[in-house]
Design a protein around this motif. Structure first.
Motif, PDB file in Angstrom:
ATOM      1  N   GLU A 197       0.955  -1.276   0.003  1.00  0.00           N
ATOM      2  CA  GLU A 197       0.186  -0.004   0.065  1.00  0.00           C
ATOM      3  C   GLU A 197       1.052   1.128   0.023  1.00  0.00           C
ATOM      4  O   GLU A 197       1.667   1.246   0.673  1.00  0.00           O
ATOM      5  CB  GLU A 197      -0.724  -0.132   1.261  1.00  0.00           C
ATOM      6  CG  GLU A 197      -1.778   1.308   1.463  1.00  0.00           C
ATOM      7  CD  GLU A 197      -2.925   0.907   2.420  1.00  0.00           C
ATOM      8  OE1 GLU A 197      -3.308   1.786   2.894  1.00  0.00           O
ATOM      9  OE2 GLU A 197      -3.244  -0.374   3.093  1.00  0.00           O
TER      10      GLU A 197
ATOM     11  N   GLY B 129       0.688   5.804  -0.130  1.00  0.00           N
ATOM     12  CA  GLY B 129      -0.102   6.713   0.095  1.00  0.00           C
ATOM     13  C   GLY B 129       0.692   8.124   0.327  1.00  0.00           C
ATOM     14  O   GLY B 129       1.611   7.874   0.806  1.00  0.00           O
TER      15      GLY B 129
ATOM     16  N   GLU C  63      -4.267   6.976  -2.277  1.00  0.00           N
ATOM     17  CA  GLU C  63      -3.561   5.879  -1.870  1.00  0.00           C
ATOM     18  C   GLU C  63      -3.873   4.961  -2.882  1.00  0.00           C
ATOM     19  O   GLU C  63      -4.852   4.753  -3.652  1.00  0.00           O
ATOM     20  CB  GLU C  63      -4.617   5.111  -0.532  1.00  0.00           C
ATOM     21  CG  GLU C  63      -4.365   4.016  -0.111  1.00  0.00           C
ATOM     22  CD  GLU C  63      -5.252   3.431   0.710  1.00  0.00           C
ATOM     23  OE1 GLU C  63      -5.189   2.144   1.211  1.00  0.00           O
ATOM     24  OE2 GLU C  63      -5.843   4.273   1.678  1.00  0.00           O
TER      25      GLU C  63
END
Length: 52
Positions: A5, A7, A21
Motif C-alpha cells: 500500500e 499513500g 492511496e
C-alpha cells in the motif's frame, strides 16, 4: 498474500487535506475444495477533507 500500500497526504493549510492511496493486491484462498482461488485487484482511493 502479497499486499503493498502506497499513500500520500498533502495538507496545504490546517483546514484542508488531500489524501491519495494506491493498493495492488494478490491473494490466494484455500479451503476444503481441491481448487485454489486467486484474487488480484487494484484500488485507487482519493479523499479530500475540509475541517471546520
Amino acid at each position: 498474500m502479497n499486499d503493498v500500500e502506497f499513500g500520500v497526504e498533502w495538507q496545504p493549510n490546517p483546514k484542508f487535506e488531500l489524501v491519495t492511496e494506491w493498493y495492488p493486491g494478490n491473494r490466494r484462498f484455500e479451503d476444503k475444495l481441491p481448487l485454489r482461488w486467486q484474487q488480484r485487484g487494484r484500488l485507487l482511493r482519493v479523499q479530500a477533507q475540509y475541517n471546520y
